[in-house]
Design a protein around this motif. Structure first.
Motif, PDB file in Angstrom:
ATOM      1  N   TYR A 136     -49.893  43.771  45.563  1.00 11.25           N
ATOM      2  CA  TYR A 136     -50.267  43.385  44.209  1.00 11.25           C
ATOM      3  C   TYR A 136     -50.586  41.890  44.059  1.00 11.25           C
ATOM      4  O   TYR A 136     -51.043  41.464  43.009  1.00 11.25           O
ATOM      5  CB  TYR A 136     -49.128  43.723  43.231  1.00 11.25           C
ATOM      6  CG  TYR A 136     -48.850  45.195  43.088  1.00 11.25           C
ATOM      7  CD1 TYR A 136     -49.698  46.029  42.369  1.00 11.25           C
ATOM      8  CD2 TYR A 136     -47.719  45.765  43.668  1.00 11.25           C
ATOM      9  CE1 TYR A 136     -49.437  47.378  42.232  1.00 11.25           C
ATOM     10  CE2 TYR A 136     -47.445  47.117  43.530  1.00 11.25           C
ATOM     11  CZ  TYR A 136     -48.302  47.918  42.822  1.00 11.25           C
ATOM     12  OH  TYR A 136     -48.039  49.262  42.684  1.00 11.25           O
ATOM     13  N   SER A 173     -42.596  40.398  39.933  1.00 15.38           N
ATOM     14  CA  SER A 173     -42.650  38.941  39.859  1.00 15.38           C
ATOM     15  C   SER A 173     -43.617  38.607  38.729  1.00 15.38           C
ATOM     16  O   SER A 173     -44.375  39.464  38.267  1.00 15.38           O
ATOM     17  CB  SER A 173     -43.142  38.315  41.173  1.00 15.38           C
ATOM     18  OG  SER A 173     -44.506  38.620  41.382  1.00 15.38           O
ATOM     19  N   SER A 174     -43.601  37.373  38.273  1.00 14.06           N
ATOM     20  CA  SER A 174     -44.512  36.979  37.199  1.00 14.06           C
ATOM     21  C   SER A 174     -45.967  37.097  37.659  1.00 14.06           C
ATOM     22  O   SER A 174     -46.855  37.478  36.890  1.00 14.06           O
ATOM     23  CB  SER A 174     -44.211  35.544  36.753  1.00 14.06           C
ATOM     24  OG  SER A 174     -44.333  34.644  37.848  1.00 14.06           O
ATOM     25  N   GLU A 175     -46.196  36.789  38.942  1.00 15.83           N
ATOM     26  CA  GLU A 175     -47.558  36.877  39.479  1.00 15.83           C
ATOM     27  C   GLU A 175     -48.018  38.333  39.532  1.00 15.83           C
ATOM     28  O   GLU A 175     -49.168  38.653  39.221  1.00 15.83           O
ATOM     29  CB  GLU A 175     -47.605  36.265  40.874  1.00 15.83           C
ATOM     30  CG  GLU A 175     -49.026  36.134  41.423  1.00 15.83           C
ATOM     31  CD  GLU A 175     -49.057  35.490  42.796  1.00 15.83           C
ATOM     32  OE1 GLU A 175     -50.157  35.403  43.378  1.00 15.83           O
ATOM     33  OE2 GLU A 175     -47.985  35.094  43.294  1.00 15.83           O
ATOM     34  N   ILE A 187     -47.022  40.765  37.521  1.00 17.64           N
ATOM     35  CA  ILE A 187     -47.305  41.205  36.155  1.00 17.64           C
ATOM     36  C   ILE A 187     -48.679  40.741  35.707  1.00 17.64           C
ATOM     37  O   ILE A 187     -49.460  41.493  35.111  1.00 17.64           O
ATOM     38  CB  ILE A 187     -46.213  40.696  35.188  1.00 17.64           C
ATOM     39  CG1 ILE A 187     -44.869  41.353  35.528  1.00 17.64           C
ATOM     40  CG2 ILE A 187     -46.590  40.976  33.741  1.00 17.64           C
ATOM     41  CD1 ILE A 187     -43.690  40.776  34.761  1.00 17.64           C
ATOM     42  N   SER A 188     -49.019  39.514  36.024  1.00 19.76           N
ATOM     43  CA  SER A 188     -50.323  38.958  35.659  1.00 19.76           C
ATOM     44  C   SER A 188     -51.454  39.699  36.370  1.00 19.76           C
ATOM     45  O   SER A 188     -52.445  40.098  35.743  1.00 19.76           O
ATOM     46  CB  SER A 188     -50.363  37.472  36.002  1.00 19.76           C
ATOM     47  OG  SER A 188     -51.649  36.947  35.776  1.00 19.76           O
ATOM     48  N   ASN A 189     -51.299  39.890  37.686  1.00 18.67           N
ATOM     49  CA  ASN A 189     -52.357  40.547  38.462  1.00 18.67           C
ATOM     50  C   ASN A 189     -52.545  42.003  38.068  1.00 18.67           C
ATOM     51  O   ASN A 189     -53.669  42.488  37.926  1.00 18.67           O
ATOM     52  CB  ASN A 189     -52.032  40.471  39.955  1.00 18.67           C
ATOM     53  CG  ASN A 189     -52.046  39.056  40.486  1.00 18.67           C
ATOM     54  OD1 ASN A 189     -52.540  38.142  39.834  1.00 18.67           O
ATOM     55  ND2 ASN A 189     -51.490  38.860  41.663  1.00 18.67           N
ATOM     56  N   SER A 199     -51.741  43.469  35.229  1.00 24.85           N
ATOM     57  CA  SER A 199     -52.295  43.528  33.868  1.00 24.85           C
ATOM     58  C   SER A 199     -53.787  43.238  33.879  1.00 24.85           C
ATOM     59  O   SER A 199     -54.565  43.901  33.180  1.00 24.85           O
ATOM     60  CB  SER A 199     -51.582  42.523  32.956  1.00 24.85           C
ATOM     61  OG  SER A 199     -50.203  42.782  32.897  1.00 24.85           O
ATOM     62  N   THR A 200     -54.184  42.275  34.686  1.00 22.09           N
ATOM     63  CA  THR A 200     -55.608  41.946  34.805  1.00 22.09           C
ATOM     64  C   THR A 200     -56.392  43.121  35.354  1.00 22.09           C
ATOM     65  O   THR A 200     -57.488  43.445  34.864  1.00 22.09           O
ATOM     66  CB  THR A 200     -55.793  40.725  35.727  1.00 22.09           C
ATOM     67  OG1 THR A 200     -55.107  39.602  35.176  1.00 22.09           O
ATOM     68  CG2 THR A 200     -57.268  40.389  35.899  1.00 22.09           C
ATOM     69  N   SER A 201     -55.837  43.775  36.372  1.00 18.05           N
ATOM     70  CA  SER A 201     -56.504  44.922  36.984  1.00 18.05           C
ATOM     71  C   SER A 201     -56.663  46.065  35.999  1.00 18.05           C
ATOM     72  O   SER A 201     -57.725  46.694  35.910  1.00 18.05           O
ATOM     73  CB  SER A 201     -55.705  45.388  38.204  1.00 18.05           C
ATOM     74  OG  SER A 201     -56.323  46.490  38.818  1.00 18.05           O
TER      75      SER A 201
END
Length: 461
Positions: free
Chosen positions: A101, A298-300, A302-304, A306-308
């Motif tokens: 991820y 991890s926060s990264e 969650i960001s990735n 969500s972006t996907s």
């Protein structure tokens, strides 16, 4: 034996013809050859229809045929979808101890070690779109990718074969629990074969390796246990289903009236008890999903992730219906593609529809609940910007437990979307997409109107 052959000779001829057609589909079909594709597909639909019609009371013959048709694909490389290359890529990363991820394939070209022999083929096979974006497959799906890659010897064909076995086993599980649920609901048990023996299901799941089949296995098992009043196990299985594909999250609000049954219960203590049970169900589903994500969290991440997910609403377009009309209007009014705006508004409309179905529709029996799930997920896909053929597996399975048949028609007409893949490149044929949705939505509305009309008749049960 001779009596069996004599009594089932036409069915045996159909089965042998089906094997030949599936073999041609699996090993001798180019996705760009749309005429051959739709001809084989139409022939296979006819074969399945006649087999179910002729052998509807012969469970083992139909079940055996369904398995036999799937085994035809066992050593075939999927020819209608390239997603499996990304599945293997993600599986390889997990075996290497790399979180799939946290990066896109294009970023890892120089970082991999044991992928030397297959890396380039996987990157080329998955295409630039997949290679340039973060993965969107939930953790249980990723676990299956990793197991398949490991058992497949880290090779492409070996991984494909193992994935195919997982999907076939999931379909057999759906056959088992689907048939049991039909019997519990006092519906014809042979209706499950409109899913299991459907060429659309065999080709898109076993053939093209889409894991919607695994998600649906856990979903139908969960619904079966829900009908049996086994709330704890049902909630856990629904959570696992979500961790294969996120789609079942849509169904959580629809459980409100199933648990509360507010229109039939006057005792406030019973209502309070059922409300607590509903909250407990949601809690177990959420806990199961969260637990599956913990190894990657991890926060990264969650960001990735969500972006996907957001890309499917605000960037990607394929085989849409209402959205394409909205987009055309946007071009007339604004002069440009309004997907960024429409992709935010259409999901809000879906949420409102689901809320309406949850609170104003009497979902106080398993069959009514399944019918509401069918309406909810269909509304979601009618408003979506991207509707790949294999997405229709969910409304098709749910329709088996209802009187609605629009999803069965959709499972046939969705093949028209493959006309977009030509030798000259990708280009959608909007006339064919128009035919697909005019027929499907037309039947959908007709069946809705008919069902409402019937419920108003004094003799309707």
């Amino acid at each position: 034996m001779s009596d069996f052959l004599k009594n089932h000779k036409f069915s045996i001829l159909l089965i042998l013809t089906g094997i030949a057609f599936y073999w041609s589909f699996a090993y001798d079909l180019n996705r760009a050859d749309f005429i051959k594709l739709i001809s084989l597909y139409t022939g296979l639909f006819f074969i399945s229809f006649k087999l179910i019609q002729l052998e509807k009371n012969n469970f083992w013959l139909l079940a055996g045929t369904a398995v036999l048709f799937r085994l035809v694909f066992i050593a075939a490389t999927p020819n209608l979808s390239q997603d499996f290359y990304r599945f293997i890529w993600d599986g390889q990363l997990i075996l290497e101890g790399i979180n799939p991820y946290l990066s896109v394939p294009n970023d890892l070209k120089e970082l991999t070690t044991s992928l030397e022999f297959t890396e380039q083929k996987l990157l080329q096979g998955m295409g630039s779109l997949s290679a340039g974006n973060f993965t969107s497959y939930p953790p249980i799906n990723q676990l299956l990718f990793a197991i398949s890659t490991f058992l497949g010897g880290r090779g492409i064909l070996g991984s494909v074969v193992v994935m195919r076995f997982f999907i076939i086993l999931a379909d057999l599980g759906t056959l088992y629990f689907g048939r049991k649920l039909l019997l519990k609901l006092k519906l014809p048990a042979q209706q499950i074969f409109w899913f299991i023996l459907n060429p659309f299901i065999i080709i898109e799941l076993t053939g093209n390796l889409h894991f919607e089949g695994v998600m649906l296995f856990f979903l139908i098992w969960s619904i079966y246990l829900l009908h049996q009043k086994k709330w704890l196990w049902s909630a856990m299985l629904l959570g696992i289903s979500v961790s294969v594909k996120l789609l079942p999250l849509l169904f959580l609000p629809l459980l409100w009236n199933y648990f509360i049954k507010s229109k039939k219960i006057e005792n406030s203590d019973i209502q309070a008890l059922n409300f607590k049970k509903l909250l407990g169900y949601y809690f177990i589903v959420g806990l199961t999903v969260i637990a599956s994500f913990l190894p990657f969290i991890s926060s990264e991440f969650i960001s990735n992730f969500s972006t996907s997910i957001a890309l499917w609403f605000q960037k990607f377009e394929f085989n849409a219906s209402i959205y394409y009309v909205v987009r055309w209007v946007g071009f007339q009014l604004k002069g440009y593609n309004i997907i960024a705006t429409a992709g935010k508004i259409l999901p809000l409309i879906v949420i409102l529809i689901l809320a309406g179905l949850a609170f104003f529709r009497r979902n106080n029996s398993t069959q009514k609940l399944i019918g509401t799930m069918l309406l909810g997920v269909s509304a979601y896909f009618f408003l979506a910007t991207t509707v790949h053929p294999w997405y229709i597996t969910t409304p098709l399975l749910l329709s088996v437990f209802t009187k609605f048949r629009f999803a069965l028609v959709w499972s046939f007409l969705v093949v028209l979307s493959y006309s977009a893949y030509t030798e000259a490149g990708f280009r959608e044929n909007y006339w064919l997409i128009g035919i697909e949705y005019i027929v499907v939505i037309g039947i959908f509305l007709l069946e809705i109107f008919k069902s409402k009309l019937l419920t108003r008749l004094p003799y309707y049960n």
